[in-house]
Write a protein that holds these residues in place. Structure first.
Motif, PDB file in Angstrom:
ATOM      1  N   GLY A   1       0.807  -1.207   0.000  1.00  0.00           N
ATOM      2  CA  GLY A   1       0.000   0.000   0.000  1.00  0.00           C
ATOM      3  C   GLY A   1       0.839   1.255   0.000  1.00  0.00           C
ATOM      4  N   LEU A   2       2.107   1.107   0.392  1.00  0.00           N
ATOM      5  CA  LEU A   2       3.055   2.226   0.379  1.00  0.00           C
ATOM      6  C   LEU A   2       3.886   2.243  -0.900  1.00  0.00           C
ATOM      7  CD1 LEU A   2       4.361   1.809   4.048  1.00  0.00           C
ATOM      8  CD2 LEU A   2       2.849   3.627   3.225  1.00  0.00           C
ATOM      9  N   SER A   3       4.352   1.071  -1.320  1.00  0.00           N
ATOM     10  CA  SER A   3       5.304   1.005  -2.431  1.00  0.00           C
ATOM     11  C   SER A   3       4.683   0.516  -3.733  1.00  0.00           C
ATOM     12  CB  SER A   3       6.458   0.068  -2.068  1.00  0.00           C
ATOM     13  OG  SER A   3       5.986  -1.267  -1.947  1.00  0.00           O
ATOM     14  N   GLY A   4       3.556  -0.213  -3.661  1.00  0.00           N
ATOM     15  CA  GLY A   4       2.969  -0.833  -4.843  1.00  0.00           C
ATOM     16  C   GLY A   4       3.714  -2.094  -5.227  1.00  0.00           C
ATOM     17  N   SER A   5       2.984  -2.997  -5.873  1.00  0.00           N
ATOM     18  CA  SER A   5       3.589  -4.257  -6.303  1.00  0.00           C
ATOM     19  C   SER A   5       3.008  -4.679  -7.637  1.00  0.00           C
ATOM     20  CB  SER A   5       3.350  -5.358  -5.268  1.00  0.00           C
ATOM     21  OG  SER A   5       3.815  -6.616  -5.744  1.00  0.00           O
ATOM     22  N   ALA A   6       3.862  -4.880  -8.640  1.00  0.00           N
ATOM     23  CA  ALA A   6       3.411  -5.478  -9.884  1.00  0.00           C
ATOM     24  C   ALA A   6       2.861  -6.864  -9.582  1.00  0.00           C
ATOM     25  CB  ALA A   6       4.570  -5.580 -10.870  1.00  0.00           C
ATOM     26  N   MET A   7       1.863  -7.276 -10.337  1.00  0.00           N
ATOM     27  CA  MET A   7       1.170  -8.552 -10.160  1.00  0.00           C
ATOM     28  C   MET A   7       0.203  -8.547  -8.981  1.00  0.00           C
ATOM     29  SD  MET A   7       2.177 -10.295 -12.746  1.00  0.00           S
ATOM     30  CE  MET A   7       1.524 -11.931 -12.385  1.00  0.00           C
ATOM     31  N   GLU A   8       0.197  -7.470  -8.205  1.00  0.00           N
ATOM     32  CA  GLU A   8      -0.788  -7.309  -7.129  1.00  0.00           C
ATOM     33  C   GLU A   8      -1.292  -5.875  -7.127  1.00  0.00           C
ATOM     34  OE1 GLU A   8      -0.092  -9.725  -3.299  1.00  0.00           O
ATOM     35  OE2 GLU A   8       1.932  -9.426  -4.092  1.00  0.00           O
ATOM     36  N   THR A   9      -1.634  -5.387  -8.302  1.00  0.00           N
ATOM     37  CA  THR A   9      -1.986  -3.971  -8.441  1.00  0.00           C
ATOM     38  C   THR A   9      -3.293  -3.630  -7.726  1.00  0.00           C
ATOM     39  OG1 THR A   9      -3.001  -4.510 -10.565  1.00  0.00           O
ATOM     40  CG2 THR A   9      -0.752  -3.647 -10.616  1.00  0.00           C
ATOM     41  N   VAL A  10      -4.284  -4.496  -7.831  1.00  0.00           N
ATOM     42  CA  VAL A  10      -5.571  -4.205  -7.182  1.00  0.00           C
ATOM     43  C   VAL A  10      -5.408  -4.298  -5.662  1.00  0.00           C
ATOM     44  CG1 VAL A  10      -8.003  -4.836  -7.000  1.00  0.00           C
ATOM     45  CG2 VAL A  10      -6.817  -5.046  -9.195  1.00  0.00           C
ATOM     46  N   TYR A  11      -4.714  -5.317  -5.207  1.00  0.00           N
ATOM     47  CA  TYR A  11      -4.436  -5.459  -3.770  1.00  0.00           C
ATOM     48  C   TYR A  11      -3.663  -4.245  -3.257  1.00  0.00           C
ATOM     49  CZ  TYR A  11      -2.418  -7.423   0.521  1.00  0.00           C
ATOM     50  OH  TYR A  11      -2.023  -7.650   1.825  1.00  0.00           O
ATOM     51  N   SER A  12      -2.650  -3.811  -4.000  1.00  0.00           N
ATOM     52  CA  SER A  12      -1.892  -2.616  -3.605  1.00  0.00           C
ATOM     53  C   SER A  12      -2.811  -1.410  -3.516  1.00  0.00           C
ATOM     54  CB  SER A  12      -0.763  -2.340  -4.607  1.00  0.00           C
ATOM     55  OG  SER A  12       0.174  -3.400  -4.658  1.00  0.00           O
ATOM     56  N   GLY A  13      -3.739  -1.308  -4.471  1.00  0.00           N
ATOM     57  CA  GLY A  13      -4.665  -0.178  -4.480  1.00  0.00           C
ATOM     58  C   GLY A  13      -5.578  -0.148  -3.274  1.00  0.00           C
ATOM     59  N   VAL A  14      -6.135  -1.307  -2.894  1.00  0.00           N
ATOM     60  CA  VAL A  14      -7.062  -1.303  -1.758  1.00  0.00           C
ATOM     61  C   VAL A  14      -6.310  -1.122  -0.439  1.00  0.00           C
ATOM     62  CG1 VAL A  14      -8.852  -2.606  -2.945  1.00  0.00           C
ATOM     63  CG2 VAL A  14      -7.125  -3.846  -1.610  1.00  0.00           C
ATOM     64  N   LYS A  15      -5.066  -1.598  -0.389  1.00  0.00           N
ATOM     65  CA  LYS A  15      -4.277  -1.379   0.826  1.00  0.00           C
ATOM     66  C   LYS A  15      -3.875   0.091   0.953  1.00  0.00           C
ATOM     67  CE  LYS A  15      -4.341  -5.315   2.849  1.00  0.00           C
ATOM     68  NZ  LYS A  15      -5.065  -5.442   4.138  1.00  0.00           N
ATOM     69  N   GLY A  16      -3.566   0.729  -0.174  1.00  0.00           N
ATOM     70  CA  GLY A  16      -3.313   2.165  -0.143  1.00  0.00           C
ATOM     71  C   GLY A  16      -4.556   2.931   0.274  1.00  0.00           C
TER      72      GLY A  16
END
Length: 241
Positions: A139-154
């Motif tokens: 949620g802070l750094s973002g992750s390729a292959m987990e873009t939606v998960y990164s978005g909701v954690k952000g």
């Protein structure tokens, strides 16, 4: 006696949070959906270890809006809420279906917000209500292959900043803990080579333990953390920061 609702108590991190908060004197509602047997075992253990505190198993399908109102009606005193439930999907954005995107949003954001809206009056009663989201370093750094998960954690972390301002005068603090790589069952599918590569990327050269994540939650739920609100605490071993 303080009482907390731990959403996702059946997970490795959620279970560690339950044990740590119980040790700190909290009574608990321990939430589960499919893994009721695992949570029953945790609750049985806690009742035996801490006989003067109360421990309950509560069930909710976080993807079913119809269950939220009766779930809330079954909760009485609630001084803290910890959102540790959730899942990810490893795939390119183009490989996520609309339903998978909606489910990630609902589990990590929409249902927690609906629960908080219904619990705010209870959280304010003691003057030291606590809300903690288990976010992610992604949620802070973002992750390729987990873009939606990164978005909701952000989104969780942005919401915590905003809601912390809204409820500050009610004595409620709102924060996030953002774990990095944690030694949980989710990592059991990693090959030895993948695990070696991962730990080599982490400055502290190891994965976090679930107890280390629970310790951060315990601080944010403590009396000493009354002046800590609207923040995200990374527990990452220096990884991806």
């Amino acid at each position: 006696m303080k009482t907390a609702l731990v959403m996702g108590a059946s997970g490795d991190i959620g279970g560690a949070i339950c044990r740590r908060l119980a040790r700190d004197g909290w009574s608990l509602y321990c939430h589960c959906y499919r893994n009721e047997r695992k949570v029953l075992k945790i609750v049985s253990e806690l009742r035996e270890t801490y006989p003067h505190q109360d421990f309950f198993v509560v069930c909710l399908d976080m993807l079913d809006y119809r269950e939220i109102a009766p779930f809330l009606e079954g909760l009485f005193q609630v001084d803290g809420v910890i959102f540790a439930a959730g899942f990810t999907k490893y795939a390119l954005l183009s490989q996520h279906s609309r339903q998978e995107m909606a489910n990630l949003w609902q589990i990590h954001m929409e249902t927690p917000l609906l629960l908080l809206a219904g619990l705010e009056s209870k959280l304010r009663q003691s003057g030291h209500g606590r809300v903690v989201f288990i976010g992610s370093v992604y949620g802070l750094s973002g992750s390729a292959m987990e873009t939606v998960y990164s978005g909701v954690k952000g989104a969780q972390q942005s919401f915590a900043k905003a809601y912390a301002k809204e409820v500050a005068t009610l004595g409620i603090t709102v924060n996030c803990v953002a774990p990095g790589a944690v030694a949980t069952a989710m990592n059991e599918d990693f090959t030895d080579s993948e695990m070696t590569t991962l730990t080599e990327e982490i400055p502290l050269a190891r994965l976090a333990t679930t107890n280390e994540i629970a310790a951060a939650v315990a601080y944010l739920c403590s009396e000493e953390a009354q002046y800590t609100t609207g923040v995200t605490i990374p527990v990452t071993g220096g990884w991806l920061l």
